[in-house]
Design an enzyme around this catalytic site. Structure first.
Site, PDB file in Angstrom:
ATOM      1  CB  CYS A 195      -0.985  -0.018   1.176  1.00 30.34           C
ATOM      2  SG  CYS A 195      -0.217   0.008   2.813  1.00 30.34           S
ATOM      3  NE  ARG A 243      -4.441   1.626   1.776  1.00 26.86           N
ATOM      4  CZ  ARG A 243      -4.168   2.305   0.666  1.00 26.86           C
ATOM      5  NH1 ARG A 243      -5.026   2.244  -0.344  1.00 26.86           N
ATOM      6  NH2 ARG A 243      -3.074   3.033   0.558  1.00 26.86           N
ATOM      7  CG  ASP A 255      -5.118   4.957   3.129  1.00 24.42           C
ATOM      8  OD1 ASP A 255      -5.213   4.506   4.294  1.00 24.42           O
ATOM      9  OD2 ASP A 255      -4.076   5.420   2.656  1.00 24.42           O
TER      10      ASP A 255
HETATM   11  P1  4NP Z   1      -1.751   2.883   4.185  1.00 26.48           P
HETATM   12  O1  4NP Z   1      -2.279   4.279   4.760  1.00 26.48           O
HETATM   13  O2  4NP Z   1      -1.202   3.158   2.795  1.00 26.48           O
HETATM   14  O3  4NP Z   1      -2.971   2.012   4.140  1.00 26.48           O
HETATM   15  O4  4NP Z   1      -0.697   2.416   5.138  1.00 26.48           O
HETATM   16  C1  4NP Z   1      -1.457   5.414   4.869  1.00 26.48           C
HETATM   17  C2  4NP Z   1      -0.826   5.684   6.055  1.00 26.48           C
HETATM   18  C3  4NP Z   1      -0.034   6.813   6.177  1.00 26.48           C
HETATM   19  C4  4NP Z   1       0.125   7.654   5.091  1.00 26.48           C
HETATM   20  C5  4NP Z   1      -0.495   7.372   3.893  1.00 26.48           C
HETATM   21  C6  4NP Z   1      -1.289   6.254   3.777  1.00 26.48           C
HETATM   22  N1  4NP Z   1       0.926   8.826   5.204  1.00 26.48           N
HETATM   23  O5  4NP Z   1       0.991   9.590   4.238  1.00 26.48           O
HETATM   24  O6  4NP Z   1       1.512   9.051   6.274  1.00 26.48           O
END
Ligand code: 4NP
Length: 145
Positions: free
Chosen positions: A9, A15, A120
């Site tokens: 992800c 995710r 997300d």
């Molecule tokens: P993930 O969600 O891709 O599902 O882990 C996110 C968590 C943090 C960030 C972006 C997406 N971030 O930009 O910090």
């Protein structure tokens, strides 16, 4: 034969660690890992609210640590699974020439869900809804291996 699967992800704290945690419980014979296309959270455990929501379903994510996806992952895994189209684009951008490792969307394994992406929860805050979809995708994946 698919023996090693990588879930990818953006941040590797919501995710993809949830996908890894849910899937490894369903398919203990398969080697799993997860990674983020971004490097902001490298070394961190999964995001607290995601860990809490997963644990409520009996899925413990506490041993997982974030790392960044890299081109070497194409040689390390038999199948690479992204959570959304941006993940797939970034994974394919890093593909070394000559590698055949398949890259798929996780939702491809749950067509009945009607979802074309795993939303997300870092932004939607719907950790439980995302986990429900992840469980459907993981079940579908486990059935085609
Ligand atoms: P993930 O969600 O891709 O599902 O882990 C996110 C968590 C943090 C960030 C972006 C997406 N971030 O930009 O910090």
């Amino acid at each position: 034969m698919v023996q090693k699967i990588l879930f990818v992800c953006l941040g590797n704290i919501c995710r993809s660690p949830a996908a890894e945690g849910v899937f490894r419980a369903m398919a203990p014979g398969v080697d799993t890992d997860s990674a983020g296309t971004g490097g902001w959270h490298v070394g961190e455990p999964p995001y607290g609210p995601m860990q809490t929501a997963a644990l409520a379903r009996g899925v413990d994510l506490s041993d997982l640590r974030a790392r960044q996806f890299s081109a070497e992952d194409f040689a390390r895994f038999d199948l690479i699974i992204g959570m959304d189209d941006a993940n797939i684009d970034e994974i394919e951008r890093l593909r070394p020439s000559g590698t055949q490792t398949p890259v798929r969307l996780f939702t491809d394994y749950a067509p009945q869900s009607g979802a074309s992406t795993v939303p997300d929860p870092y932004y939607t805050r719907d950790f439980d809804g995302t986990l429900t979809l992840i469980e459907e995708c993981a079940k579908g994946l486990s059935e085609v291996l």
